[in-house]
Write an enzyme that holds these catalytic residues in place. Structure first.
Site, PDB file in Angstrom:
ATOM      1  N   CYS A 115     102.725  33.723  -7.983  1.00 21.16           N
ATOM      2  CA  CYS A 115     104.047  34.180  -7.553  1.00 21.16           C
ATOM      3  C   CYS A 115     104.300  35.575  -8.109  1.00 21.16           C
ATOM      4  CB  CYS A 115     105.137  33.227  -8.029  1.00 21.16           C
ATOM      5  SG  CYS A 115     105.038  31.584  -7.279  1.00 21.16           S
ATOM      6  N   CYS A 338      62.988  30.084  -5.679  1.00 19.56           N
ATOM      7  CA  CYS A 338      64.348  29.975  -5.153  1.00 19.56           C
ATOM      8  C   CYS A 338      64.305  28.905  -4.080  1.00 19.56           C
ATOM      9  CB  CYS A 338      64.817  31.302  -4.571  1.00 19.56           C
ATOM     10  SG  CYS A 338      66.375  31.189  -3.634  1.00 19.56           S
ATOM     11  N   PHE A 490      79.997  31.873  -0.648  1.00 18.00           N
ATOM     12  CA  PHE A 490      79.856  31.412   0.726  1.00 18.00           C
ATOM     13  C   PHE A 490      78.794  30.315   0.852  1.00 18.00           C
ATOM     14  CE2 PHE A 490      81.299  33.807   4.712  1.00 18.00           C
ATOM     15  CZ  PHE A 490      81.488  32.632   5.410  1.00 18.00           C
TER      16      PHE A 490
END
Length: 705
Positions: A115, A338, A490
């Site tokens: 806020c 990977c 993502f």
């Protein structure tokens, strides 16, 4: 306020008979009369206040208000009040009618994040088991919006509050853009999320406390063993920094590293970078560009701290730039693998590409940068291919559909990113044409809807790190940290992606690359330091934990530059219940029971983390890539020590794969693998697919016909 009551009371009495309120016990005309009777017979406002309970420091309300179970009644009230000016006045009247909020309750624990103004929210259960909310703000308009929520949600049970979804109802108040600015609308939704979190806590649900680092201008405070492990190397050993700077500068060695390095390595590298300019920590895409600049500046060798496809890209791009004489070294003779890159070299991916090549329509393969040169080269030989990153994949795909009529786009190999891309585009298809044009000038609702059936993604490729952010972790984040800033790479599973996307709608989330995440945190912190009050931003880190070093350094630099010692950022590391190991449940025969009661001896709640183990599991939390951890500080210093000496011959196994094999057209795999990368660079520069790529797409289509 009497005028407002004259409007409110009959509206609410009508609304009580509507089907919206059936089944909500205690909501009777008598109760509504109690709700609307906030003026006395002589017209003065009753001094209805909150005060500390005699038995606890929480707040209790003297008079119980029982409002409708939705914003329906207040919506009708605002509709009946006249034009925008009258509605704004009514909102201010509601703000004035809010009971006073004690000064000692204006704590950071009661603050609502996200806020622009300061907002405080408190909740407790009354004797009937119904929630009573209190709220306040230093902005009258925001206080009025808080009053709308307080009056709408007080009197409901926790389960009823958790079922409330009133996103559209706010616009139904018809306050107008002058009053309901985007920041206030976001603030309203953030207040609702804060209230839902308190309802969940008061319902008796277990809300975990994840490991975290609280970062101020000059200090870092860890909570939990995993956080302690991350924090201990943020202040590196000066002797290690000195040794690294000495060897790099004397031997003219450049160094590129990924954000996901081990904290010990990142701490030393970050400190050394202040004294040796040829050290760069970044996303994988920028690593090769940085290596080229280092070669141009006179570096004769480049050390790469990352997985193998990163060092291979560095080697190939240096060759393409005319720096074949610059040596490139990995940090191990063994493969630094990977899981995602390996998925693209599996037979299933060949079959996926074969289907793309066999499509009767024009086809484009959009391949993630986190793949090997072999993958890029062999894919491009089958289907015209362009590389993408997590930060430009959306624009790449949208541009392809806009630029090539009837094209089919095949994305791979990251299944989560592909699925998230499809979800995002389906959401875009629901936006207005104006909103869509702001995202991409050549699209509208019709064009986005038409492209959805022509978007394909591979369904068998994942990053083992981002796979950790699955259903359970996402549920825990939603329950315990739904009111915090949520970040998600993502590549995370759809559950975490959805949470961050929802938070993004109210200014509290980001989905993208590691750099996007760092930029988002920097942006929110920059906004906070401009505000004249203390603040703590709680940020859930939905990516590899190695990001923390870059975040801490960026946060502290911003805070020091602003001279703010009263603003902090708390970085939260999500953890699954399987990752919680304590002396109590470690030897428990009943695993389910042990997980249901995660407490330490003496009754203290456990802080998830490696208290009795690693603190990570195959099902979620504490994301840390084991391959990246092969890039240790000892390995780096060992490689650098051999460079420029007879021992350099021993580093032959540390060189990236050269990919010198030839394709049918005579080019090496390394050279051919660079072409999709160069297509991406062309797209980034011109915001259009390169003419050569479009010609290739159409040419292959004509050959197929």
């Amino acid at each position: 306020m009497a005028t407002a009551v004259a409007v409110i009371k009959p509206v609410l009495q009508r609304h009580v008979a509507s089907s919206n309120l059936r089944g909500h016990r205690g909501l009777t005309p008598t109760v509504i009369s109690k709700f609307t009777n906030i003026t006395s017979a002589n017209g003065s406002r009753r001094n209805e206040t909150f005060k500390p309970s005699a038995t606890s420091p929480t707040l209790v309300r003297e008079a119980v208000l029982a409002p409708p179970a939705s914003l329906g009644g207040l919506t009708e009230q605002f509709e009946a009040s006249g034009g925008p000016k009258e509605r704004a006045q009514l909102l201010l009247q509601l703000a004035k009618a809010l009971p006073p909020f004690p000064a000692d309750a204006r704590t950071m624990g009661n603050r609502v994040m996200g806020c622009t103004a300061q907002v405080w929210v408190h909740a407790e259960l009354d004797a009937a088991g119904r929630l009573q909310f209190a709220a306040d703000s230093d902005s009258e308009i925001t206080r009025g919006l808080a009053a709308v929520l307080v009056s709408s949600l007080s009197g409901l049970t926790p389960s009823q509050v958790l079922e409330v979804h009133i996103t559209e109802a706010l616009s139904a108040l018809q306050l107008g853009q002058a009053v309901l600015t985007p920041s206030r609308a976001n603030g309203f939704m953030n207040m609702l999320e804060a209230m839902r979190k308190r309802a969940r806590a008061l319902s008796g649900a277990f809300l975990p406390t994840f490991p975290s680092l609280r970062v101020t201008a000059n200090d870092v405070t860890p909570q939990g063993a995993f956080a302690i492990a991350q924090a201990q190397f943020l202040e590196p050993d000066p002797a290690q920094v000195e040794a690294l700077v000495k060897v790099l500068s004397e031997k003219r060695i450049g160094l590129v590293a990924h954000f996901y390095m081990d904290p010990q390595v990142q701490g030393v590298l970050s400190a050394a970078a202040e004294r040796w300019p040829h050290i760069h920590i970044s996303d994988s895409l920028v690593m090769a560009d940085s290596a080229v600049r280092m070669a141009e500046a006179g570096c004769t060798s480049v050390a790469v701290l990352g997985v193998d496809f990163m060092s291979e890209n560095v080697r190939a791009i240096l060759d393409e730039a005319g720096h074949a004489d610059v040596a490139v070294y990995r940090m191990a003779a063994a493969d630094i693998g990977c899981s995602l890159a390996e998925a693209a070299e599996a037979p299933a991916y060949d079959e996926y590409l074969a289907a793309a090549a066999g499509n009767a329509s024009p086809a484009l393969h959009v391949v993630y940068i986190n793949t090997s040169l072999r993958t890029k080269a062999l894919a491009h030989a089958q289907v015209p291919t362009i590389t993408c990153t997590s930060s430009n994949v959306v624009q790449t795909v949208l541009q392809a559909f806009a630029q090539v009529p009837g094209i089919n786009v095949y994305y791979g190999p990251d299944t989560y990113m592909g699925a998230n891309l499809a979800v995002m585009l389906r959401a875009v298809a629901q936006m207005s044409d104006e909103e869509i044009r702001a995202l991409h000038p050549d699209h509208n609702r019709e064009s986005v809807r038409s492209l959805l059936p022509r978007l394909h993604y591979f369904d068998a490729g994942t990053c083992i790190v981002h796979h950790l952010f699955g259903a359970e972790v996402s549920q825990l984040v939603s329950q315990a940290y739904g009111d915090a800033y949520l970040t998600a790479h993502f590549e995370v599973p759809g559950e975490m992606f959805a949470l961050a996307m929802e938070a993004k709608k109210r200014g509290m989330g980001v989905v993208g690359s590691t750099q996007n995440i760092l930029d988002f945190i920097s942006e929110k912190l920059s906004e906070a330091v401009e505000r004249p009050f203390p603040d703590t931003l709680q940020v859930v880190l939905g990516t590899e934990s190695g990001m923390v070093t870059a975040i801490v350094r960026k946060v502290q630099a911003l805070l020091r530059a602003a001279g703010r010692s009263d603003v902090a950022v708390e970085i939260v590391f999500p953890v699954a219940s399987e990752a919680i190991t304590t002396p109590v449940n470690q030897g428990s025969a009943n695993v389910a029971s042990a997980r249901a009661s995660p407490v330490l001896p003496g009754g203290l709640p456990v802080v998830p983390g490696p208290a009795g183990g690693e603190g990570c599991s195959a099902e979620g939390g504490c994301a840390s890539c084991p391959y990246m951890k092969m890039n240790s500080l000892d390995a780096l210093l060992g490689v650098c020590a051999k460079i420029g000496t007879p021992g350099e011959a021993l580093l032959a196994g540390y060189a990236p794969r050269p990919y010198a094999e030839k394709l049918r057209d005579g080019r090496s795999i390394a050279a051919a693998g660079c072409e999709p990368i160069l297509h991406m660079r062309g797209f980034q520069a011109a915001k259009r697919l390169p003419d050569a790529l479009v010609a290739d797409i159409m040419g292959r289509k004509q050959l197929a016909v």
